[in-house]
Design a protein around this motif. Structure first.
Motif, PDB file in Angstrom:
ATOM      1  N   TYR A 120     -51.444  27.276 -28.273  1.00 48.55           N
ATOM      2  CA  TYR A 120     -50.148  27.860 -27.950  1.00 48.55           C
ATOM      3  C   TYR A 120     -50.071  29.248 -28.567  1.00 48.55           C
ATOM      4  CZ  TYR A 120     -48.333  23.369 -26.288  1.00 48.55           C
ATOM      5  OH  TYR A 120     -48.116  22.215 -25.568  1.00 48.55           O
ATOM      6  N   GLN A 175     -47.385  32.384 -29.867  1.00 46.56           N
ATOM      7  CA  GLN A 175     -46.016  32.700 -30.254  1.00 46.56           C
ATOM      8  C   GLN A 175     -45.890  34.200 -30.502  1.00 46.56           C
ATOM      9  OE1 GLN A 175     -44.561  31.250 -34.081  1.00 46.56           O
ATOM     10  NE2 GLN A 175     -42.489  31.050 -33.276  1.00 46.56           N
ATOM     11  N   HIS A 219     -40.009  34.576 -30.864  1.00 48.36           N
ATOM     12  CA  HIS A 219     -39.889  33.682 -29.715  1.00 48.36           C
ATOM     13  C   HIS A 219     -40.474  32.315 -30.012  1.00 48.36           C
ATOM     14  CE1 HIS A 219     -38.497  36.798 -26.920  1.00 48.36           C
ATOM     15  NE2 HIS A 219     -39.283  37.603 -27.603  1.00 48.36           N
ATOM     16  N   GLY A 220     -40.268  31.395 -29.082  1.00 50.42           N
ATOM     17  CA  GLY A 220     -40.866  30.079 -29.203  1.00 50.42           C
ATOM     18  C   GLY A 220     -42.324  30.084 -28.767  1.00 50.42           C
ATOM     19  N   LEU A 221     -42.966  28.952 -28.922  1.00 48.07           N
ATOM     20  CA  LEU A 221     -44.367  28.830 -28.533  1.00 48.07           C
ATOM     21  C   LEU A 221     -44.492  28.662 -27.029  1.00 48.07           C
ATOM     22  CD1 LEU A 221     -44.413  28.116 -31.607  1.00 48.07           C
ATOM     23  CD2 LEU A 221     -46.309  26.580 -31.081  1.00 48.07           C
ATOM     24  N   PHE A 237     -51.496  29.196 -32.211  1.00 48.38           N
ATOM     25  CA  PHE A 237     -51.510  27.873 -32.845  1.00 48.38           C
ATOM     26  C   PHE A 237     -52.405  26.923 -32.065  1.00 48.38           C
ATOM     27  CE2 PHE A 237     -48.247  28.204 -36.076  1.00 48.38           C
ATOM     28  CZ  PHE A 237     -47.437  29.236 -35.631  1.00 48.38           C
ATOM     29  N   PHE A 287     -47.541  16.141 -31.494  1.00 45.30           N
ATOM     30  CA  PHE A 287     -48.423  17.291 -31.587  1.00 45.30           C
ATOM     31  C   PHE A 287     -48.494  17.723 -33.036  1.00 45.30           C
ATOM     32  CE2 PHE A 287     -49.102  18.653 -27.156  1.00 45.30           C
ATOM     33  CZ  PHE A 287     -48.221  17.816 -26.523  1.00 45.30           C
ATOM     34  N   PHE A 301     -49.820  20.721 -35.367  1.00 46.10           N
ATOM     35  CA  PHE A 301     -50.213  22.113 -35.257  1.00 46.10           C
ATOM     36  C   PHE A 301     -50.965  22.582 -36.489  1.00 46.10           C
ATOM     37  CE2 PHE A 301     -48.179  23.637 -31.417  1.00 46.10           C
ATOM     38  CZ  PHE A 301     -47.200  22.691 -31.177  1.00 46.10           C
ATOM     39  N   GLY A 302     -51.902  23.514 -36.281  1.00 41.46           N
ATOM     40  CA  GLY A 302     -52.512  24.229 -37.381  1.00 41.46           C
ATOM     41  C   GLY A 302     -51.527  25.239 -37.943  1.00 41.46           C
ATOM     42  N   LYS A 303     -51.966  25.970 -38.959  1.00 45.51           N
ATOM     43  CA  LYS A 303     -51.093  26.924 -39.630  1.00 45.51           C
ATOM     44  C   LYS A 303     -50.947  28.232 -38.875  1.00 45.51           C
ATOM     45  CE  LYS A 303     -51.593  25.148 -44.294  1.00 45.51           C
ATOM     46  NZ  LYS A 303     -51.898  25.439 -45.707  1.00 45.51           N
ATOM     47  N   TYR A 322     -38.250  17.025 -29.099  1.00 44.51           N
ATOM     48  CA  TYR A 322     -38.798  17.247 -30.429  1.00 44.51           C
ATOM     49  C   TYR A 322     -37.994  18.317 -31.159  1.00 44.51           C
ATOM     50  CZ  TYR A 322     -42.842  15.613 -27.740  1.00 44.51           C
ATOM     51  OH  TYR A 322     -43.678  14.918 -26.895  1.00 44.51           O
ATOM     52  N   TYR A 341     -38.955  21.002 -34.396  1.00 44.62           N
ATOM     53  CA  TYR A 341     -39.919  21.538 -35.347  1.00 44.62           C
ATOM     54  C   TYR A 341     -39.207  22.547 -36.235  1.00 44.62           C
ATOM     55  CZ  TYR A 341     -43.930  19.610 -32.823  1.00 44.62           C
ATOM     56  OH  TYR A 341     -44.842  18.766 -32.247  1.00 44.62           O
ATOM     57  N   GLN A 391     -39.840  25.944 -38.738  1.00 40.79           N
ATOM     58  CA  GLN A 391     -40.783  27.012 -39.067  1.00 40.79           C
ATOM     59  C   GLN A 391     -40.146  27.951 -40.076  1.00 40.79           C
ATOM     60  OE1 GLN A 391     -41.917  30.000 -36.041  1.00 40.79           O
ATOM     61  NE2 GLN A 391     -44.042  29.614 -36.574  1.00 40.79           N
ATOM     62  N   GLY A 416     -42.273  32.449 -40.042  1.00 45.16           N
ATOM     63  CA  GLY A 416     -43.317  32.592 -39.046  1.00 45.16           C
ATOM     64  C   GLY A 416     -44.597  31.864 -39.367  1.00 45.16           C
ATOM     65  N   GLN A 417     -44.510  30.907 -40.254  1.00 48.41           N
ATOM     66  CA  GLN A 417     -45.701  30.160 -40.639  1.00 48.41           C
ATOM     67  C   GLN A 417     -45.830  28.878 -39.811  1.00 48.41           C
ATOM     68  OE1 GLN A 417     -47.926  31.552 -42.779  1.00 48.41           O
ATOM     69  NE2 GLN A 417     -46.524  33.267 -42.497  1.00 48.41           N
ATOM     70  N   GLN A 418     -46.436  27.871 -40.434  1.00 47.76           N
ATOM     71  CA  GLN A 418     -46.794  26.659 -39.703  1.00 47.76           C
ATOM     72  C   GLN A 418     -45.595  25.988 -39.046  1.00 47.76           C
ATOM     73  OE1 GLN A 418     -49.108  23.976 -42.047  1.00 47.76           O
ATOM     74  NE2 GLN A 418     -49.514  22.611 -40.343  1.00 47.76           N
ATOM     75  N   MET A 419     -45.835  25.456 -37.860  1.00 49.33           N
ATOM     76  CA  MET A 419     -44.821  24.660 -37.170  1.00 49.33           C
ATOM     77  C   MET A 419     -44.856  23.262 -37.775  1.00 49.33           C
ATOM     78  SD  MET A 419     -43.377  26.482 -34.859  1.00 49.33           S
ATOM     79  CE  MET A 419     -42.725  25.422 -33.595  1.00 49.33           C
ATOM     80  N   PHE A 445     -43.593  19.545 -37.909  1.00 49.84           N
ATOM     81  CA  PHE A 445     -42.945  18.520 -37.095  1.00 49.84           C
ATOM     82  C   PHE A 445     -41.823  17.846 -37.887  1.00 49.84           C
ATOM     83  CE2 PHE A 445     -42.308  15.115 -34.237  1.00 49.84           C
ATOM     84  CZ  PHE A 445     -42.294  13.933 -34.966  1.00 49.84           C
ATOM     85  N   ASN A 490     -39.442  13.247 -33.169  1.00 50.28           N
ATOM     86  CA  ASN A 490     -39.442  13.179 -31.713  1.00 50.28           C
ATOM     87  C   ASN A 490     -38.573  12.027 -31.259  1.00 50.28           C
ATOM     88  OD1 ASN A 490     -41.173  11.058 -32.202  1.00 50.28           O
ATOM     89  ND2 ASN A 490     -42.945  12.003 -31.239  1.00 50.28           N
ATOM     90  N   PHE A 532     -37.065  24.884 -33.946  1.00 49.16           N
ATOM     91  CA  PHE A 532     -37.453  24.948 -32.542  1.00 49.16           C
ATOM     92  C   PHE A 532     -37.295  23.575 -31.911  1.00 49.16           C
ATOM     93  CE2 PHE A 532     -39.087  29.160 -31.963  1.00 49.16           C
ATOM     94  CZ  PHE A 532     -39.472  29.560 -33.224  1.00 49.16           C
ATOM     95  N   LEU A 547     -45.982  20.867 -24.102  1.00 45.60           N
ATOM     96  CA  LEU A 547     -44.704  21.078 -24.752  1.00 45.60           C
ATOM     97  C   LEU A 547     -44.083  22.382 -24.274  1.00 45.60           C
ATOM     98  CD1 LEU A 547     -45.204  20.239 -28.536  1.00 45.60           C
ATOM     99  CD2 LEU A 547     -43.862  18.978 -26.876  1.00 45.60           C
ATOM    100  N   PHE A 566     -41.134  24.989 -25.332  1.00 42.67           N
ATOM    101  CA  PHE A 566     -40.314  25.313 -26.495  1.00 42.67           C
ATOM    102  C   PHE A 566     -39.139  26.202 -26.127  1.00 42.67           C
ATOM    103  CE2 PHE A 566     -42.501  23.926 -30.341  1.00 42.67           C
ATOM    104  CZ  PHE A 566     -43.730  23.558 -29.847  1.00 42.67           C
ATOM    105  N   GLY A 567     -38.054  26.034 -26.891  1.00 38.31           N
ATOM    106  CA  GLY A 567     -36.971  27.000 -26.840  1.00 38.31           C
ATOM    107  C   GLY A 567     -37.299  28.202 -27.706  1.00 38.31           C
ATOM    108  N   GLU A 568     -36.353  29.151 -27.744  1.00 40.36           N
ATOM    109  CA  GLU A 568     -36.561  30.380 -28.493  1.00 40.36           C
ATOM    110  C   GLU A 568     -36.234  30.229 -29.970  1.00 40.36           C
ATOM    111  OE1 GLU A 568     -37.363  33.904 -26.524  1.00 40.36           O
ATOM    112  OE2 GLU A 568     -38.487  32.025 -26.303  1.00 40.36           O
TER     113      GLU A 568
END
Lengths: 113, 114
Positions: free
Chosen positions: A36, A38, A42-44, A90, A101, A103-105, B33, B35, B37, B40-43, B45, B48, B91, B103, B105-107
């Motif tokens: 994905y 980003q 914004h979103g992914l 990602f 799902f 995700f990686g960092k 789902y 998520y 963040q 701006g780092q890891q998403m 979870f 769900n 998100f 998936l 995603f929204g903004e």
């Protein structure tokens, strides 16, 4: 336990260069692998995914990724990047019998015009 | 392509107050789902949701968090009470089915707890 590792936090290249963003995973069962993107603020957005068959999958905007079972990897590549490819990428793992799902960092790609 | 809408886009709230983040998923999607963040780092979870029930939640989904989607309306994330560490971008995402379905995603909803 499933893990997704993206070894490079930041990658910087010049426009027109090729790039490879690395993703390694650890999971014992059958999985989907996906990438994905980003853009800032914004979103992914989905780029591509792999489940079976040809290990090289094509995505949008010239991106492709190659699955390697022996290396437990799913690296993303692009032959010639554009400045608009600057974003965070990602890698994600999704077990095939389950809906989640991991995700990686993320890898932040900066393309210098 | 399919759109996931999130309301509000930004919210500043006093610590201890309640906040509800709203998500309008893709119309025919069945899985939802949230998520989290930070910077701006890891998403990360959170949770769900399918068929009116939480399917899985992470350790980040504290007791102060709850989700629901009453009568097919917004899919909401409620935090009550909020804490400083809840500041993040949240998100929402949705998907049609299981097993690696894409998936959407929204903004994001940027929450700042002060």
């Amino acid at each position: 336990t499933q893990t997704v590792s993206q070894s490079d936090a930041h990658v910087t290249v010049f426009e027109g260069d090729s790039v490879e963003l690395r993703c390694n995973y650890s999971y014992g069962g059958s999985i989907y692998l996906s990438w994905y993107i980003q853009h800032h603020g914004h979103g992914l957005q989905f780029l591509l995914k792999y489940y079976s068959g040809n290990p090289v999958v094509q995505g949008v905007n010239g991106f492709e990724a190659e699955f390697s079972k022996s290396d437990s990897s799913f690296h993303l590549r692009k032959a010639s990047v554009h400045w608009s490819d600057s974003a965070v990428y990602f890698c994600a793992v999704s077990p095939s019998n389950y809906q989640n799902f991991y995700f990686g960092k993320g890898t932040s790609l900066t393309v210098i015009p | 392509g399919p759109k996931v809408l999130q309301i509000p886009s930004h919210q500043i709230i006093d610590m201890g107050q309640m906040v509800t983040l709203n998500c309008d998923p893709v119309s025919n999607h069945l899985y939802f789902y949230w998520y989290k963040q930070i910077l701006g780092q890891q998403m990360e979870f959170l949770v769900n949701f399918y068929n009116g029930k939480v399917m899985e939640k992470s350790k980040l989904f504290k007791d102060q968090f709850s989700v629901e989607r009453p009568d097919g309306s917004y899919f909401t994330l409620k935090i009550q009470p909020t804490a400083l560490e809840d500041s993040a971008v949240y998100f929402c995402a949705s998907s049609l089915g299981q097993g690696g379905n894409t998936l959407y995603f929204g903004e994001g909803s940027r929450l700042i707890v002060v």
